[in-house]
Motif scaffolding. Structure first.
Motif, PDB file in Angstrom:
ATOM      1  N   ARG A  56      25.820  28.934  80.754  1.00 30.20           N
ATOM      2  CA  ARG A  56      24.636  28.089  80.565  1.00 30.20           C
ATOM      3  C   ARG A  56      23.396  28.783  81.110  1.00 30.20           C
ATOM      4  O   ARG A  56      22.337  28.777  80.487  1.00 30.20           O
ATOM      5  N   TRP A  57      23.522  29.404  82.272  1.00 26.77           N
ATOM      6  CA  TRP A  57      22.403  30.124  82.882  1.00 26.77           C
ATOM      7  C   TRP A  57      21.942  31.257  81.968  1.00 26.77           C
ATOM      8  O   TRP A  57      20.742  31.430  81.733  1.00 26.77           O
ATOM      9  N   VAL A  58      22.889  32.041  81.444  1.00 22.76           N
ATOM     10  CA  VAL A  58      22.562  33.154  80.551  1.00 22.76           C
ATOM     11  C   VAL A  58      21.887  32.636  79.283  1.00 22.76           C
ATOM     12  O   VAL A  58      20.883  33.186  78.828  1.00 22.76           O
ATOM     13  N   GLU A  59      22.428  31.562  78.713  1.00 20.93           N
ATOM     14  CA  GLU A  59      21.880  30.994  77.473  1.00 20.93           C
ATOM     15  C   GLU A  59      20.443  30.531  77.655  1.00 20.93           C
ATOM     16  O   GLU A  59      19.575  30.808  76.828  1.00 20.93           O
ATOM     17  N   VAL A  60      20.173  29.831  78.746  1.00 26.65           N
ATOM     18  CA  VAL A  60      18.829  29.294  78.986  1.00 26.65           C
ATOM     19  C   VAL A  60      17.846  30.416  79.311  1.00 26.65           C
ATOM     20  O   VAL A  60      16.708  30.425  78.804  1.00 26.65           O
ATOM     21  N   LEU A  61      18.250  31.378  80.117  1.00 21.43           N
ATOM     22  CA  LEU A  61      17.382  32.520  80.425  1.00 21.43           C
ATOM     23  C   LEU A  61      17.052  33.297  79.148  1.00 21.43           C
ATOM     24  O   LEU A  61      15.891  33.665  78.912  1.00 21.43           O
ATOM     25  N   LEU A  62      18.052  33.538  78.319  1.00 22.17           N
ATOM     26  CA  LEU A  62      17.835  34.234  77.050  1.00 22.17           C
ATOM     27  C   LEU A  62      16.856  33.447  76.178  1.00 22.17           C
ATOM     28  O   LEU A  62      15.930  34.014  75.583  1.00 22.17           O
ATOM     29  N   LEU A  63      17.046  32.140  76.103  1.00 19.52           N
ATOM     30  CA  LEU A  63      16.153  31.305  75.302  1.00 19.52           C
ATOM     31  C   LEU A  63      14.703  31.503  75.717  1.00 19.52           C
ATOM     32  O   LEU A  63      13.832  31.760  74.877  1.00 19.52           O
ATOM     33  N   TYR A  64      14.424  31.406  77.006  1.00 21.20           N
ATOM     34  CA  TYR A  64      13.035  31.480  77.435  1.00 21.20           C
ATOM     35  C   TYR A  64      12.466  32.898  77.374  1.00 21.20           C
ATOM     36  O   TYR A  64      11.259  33.063  77.160  1.00 21.20           O
ATOM     37  N   LEU A  65      13.296  33.918  77.514  1.00 20.98           N
ATOM     38  CA  LEU A  65      12.806  35.282  77.270  1.00 20.98           C
ATOM     39  C   LEU A  65      12.365  35.421  75.815  1.00 20.98           C
ATOM     40  O   LEU A  65      11.320  36.014  75.523  1.00 20.98           O
ATOM     41  N   LEU A  66      13.156  34.870  74.901  1.00 22.69           N
ATOM     42  CA  LEU A  66      12.800  34.949  73.483  1.00 22.69           C
ATOM     43  C   LEU A  66      11.559  34.114  73.163  1.00 22.69           C
ATOM     44  O   LEU A  66      10.677  34.564  72.427  1.00 22.69           O
ATOM     45  N   LEU A  89      13.522  27.776  69.984  1.00 25.61           N
ATOM     46  CA  LEU A  89      13.584  26.494  70.687  1.00 25.61           C
ATOM     47  C   LEU A  89      14.488  25.508  69.953  1.00 25.61           C
ATOM     48  O   LEU A  89      15.122  24.665  70.578  1.00 25.61           O
ATOM     49  N   TRP A  90      14.563  25.601  68.638  1.00 20.49           N
ATOM     50  CA  TRP A  90      15.332  24.644  67.842  1.00 20.49           C
ATOM     51  C   TRP A  90      16.586  25.249  67.216  1.00 20.49           C
ATOM     52  O   TRP A  90      17.510  24.521  66.892  1.00 20.49           O
ATOM     53  N   GLN A  91      16.596  26.558  67.051  1.00 21.20           N
ATOM     54  CA  GLN A  91      17.736  27.225  66.420  1.00 21.20           C
ATOM     55  C   GLN A  91      18.631  27.836  67.498  1.00 21.20           C
ATOM     56  O   GLN A  91      18.147  28.284  68.519  1.00 21.20           O
ATOM     57  N   ARG A  92      19.915  27.890  67.244  1.00 15.59           N
ATOM     58  CA  ARG A  92      20.851  28.387  68.249  1.00 15.59           C
ATOM     59  C   ARG A  92      21.729  29.486  67.698  1.00 15.59           C
ATOM     60  O   ARG A  92      21.563  29.935  66.588  1.00 15.59           O
ATOM     61  N   GLN A  93      22.647  29.879  68.535  1.00 13.69           N
ATOM     62  CA  GLN A  93      23.732  30.811  68.237  1.00 13.69           C
ATOM     63  C   GLN A  93      23.252  32.052  67.491  1.00 13.69           C
ATOM     64  O   GLN A  93      22.521  32.831  68.032  1.00 13.69           O
ATOM     65  N   GLY A  94      23.671  32.204  66.245  1.00 13.26           N
ATOM     66  CA  GLY A  94      23.384  33.424  65.504  1.00 13.26           C
ATOM     67  C   GLY A  94      21.900  33.694  65.328  1.00 13.26           C
ATOM     68  O   GLY A  94      21.476  34.843  65.260  1.00 13.26           O
ATOM     69  N   PHE A  95      21.090  32.644  65.247  1.00 16.26           N
ATOM     70  CA  PHE A  95      19.648  32.814  65.088  1.00 16.26           C
ATOM     71  C   PHE A  95      19.055  33.519  66.303  1.00 16.26           C
ATOM     72  O   PHE A  95      18.271  34.462  66.163  1.00 16.26           O
ATOM     73  N   ARG A  96      19.439  33.071  67.495  1.00 16.56           N
ATOM     74  CA  ARG A  96      18.918  33.688  68.721  1.00 16.56           C
ATOM     75  C   ARG A  96      19.428  35.116  68.858  1.00 16.56           C
ATOM     76  O   ARG A  96      18.694  36.000  69.306  1.00 16.56           O
ATOM     77  N   THR A  97      20.666  35.338  68.469  1.00 16.68           N
ATOM     78  CA  THR A  97      21.216  36.701  68.525  1.00 16.68           C
ATOM     79  C   THR A  97      20.438  37.616  67.592  1.00 16.68           C
ATOM     80  O   THR A  97      20.030  38.715  67.988  1.00 16.68           O
ATOM     81  N   ALA A  98      20.223  37.181  66.364  1.00 17.85           N
ATOM     82  CA  ALA A  98      19.494  38.001  65.399  1.00 17.85           C
ATOM     83  C   ALA A  98      18.058  38.247  65.843  1.00 17.85           C
ATOM     84  O   ALA A  98      17.554  39.378  65.757  1.00 17.85           O
ATOM     85  N   THR A  99      17.401  37.211  66.349  1.00 17.90           N
ATOM     86  CA  THR A  99      16.033  37.360  66.842  1.00 17.90           C
ATOM     87  C   THR A  99      15.990  38.345  68.003  1.00 17.90           C
ATOM     88  O   THR A  99      15.136  39.240  68.041  1.00 17.90           O
TER      89      THR A  99
END
Length: 168
Positions: free
Chosen positions: A29-39, A91-101
């Motif tokens: 969860r920590w990694v996911e949220v940190l990654l989200l806000y870096l992006l 902010l709204w898209q997850r999983q593969g979208f964040r990886t690709a971005t």
């Protein structure tokens, strides 16, 4: 330098998100949220700001990089706009979208970093936007952090998928 402000915003947003959230804080969860806000902050807001600079103040930006103004700056502006939109959509898209971005943005910035190092070593370009914090922080450290977080997230997801309790 807005990068430092973005970094502070990433830390604060991650802390608030995890601290005020209802879900337990685990490593994944920590990694996911940190990654989200870096992006969101670096790809999203940073990309939008870079778009504005290259599209509407191209001559000044080129000179700060140590280059001559060029019509190619508009193309760089469009690449920045694309990553800006993708970063905000995280902010709204997850999983593969964040990886690709994250992968696309990291490749773009690492490529920019390579170009800046090459220009520095071949032509002695020590202009402020070619070397210094722009190079080491924005073009190298941030994309490497994003790639590391993507790898860690993938590893943690693999472990979770292999755990019998999560397969029920």
């Amino acid at each position: 330098m807005l990068w430092y402000l973005f970094l502070a915003a990433v830390v604060v947003a991650t802390g608030l998100h995890l601290g005020l959230g209802k879900r337990p804080v685990s490593a994944s969860r920590w990694v996911e949220v940190l990654l989200l806000y870096l992006l969101v902050f670096f790809a999203g807001l940073g990309g939008l700001m870079a778009f504005l600079g290259h599209a509407f103040n191209g001559q000044a930006i080129a000179l700060k990089i140590g280059w001559q103004p060029s019509p190619f700056q508009f193309e760089v502006a469009m690449a920045n706009l694309a990553f800006g939109v993708l970063g905000i959509l995280c902010l709204w898209q997850r999983q593969g979208f964040r990886t690709a971005t994250g992968i696309g943005f990291a490749i773009f910035l690492l490529g920019c970093g390579y170009g800046h190092v090459r220009d520095m070593t071949r032509h002695g370009n020590l202009a402020p936007y070619n070397v210094g914090p722009v190079l080491w922080f924005n073009d190298l450290a941030i994309p490497l952090a994003i790639l590391v977080l993507l790898l860690v997230r993938h590893h943690l997801m693999s472990i979770r998928a292999a755990t019998p309790a999560s397969n029920q």
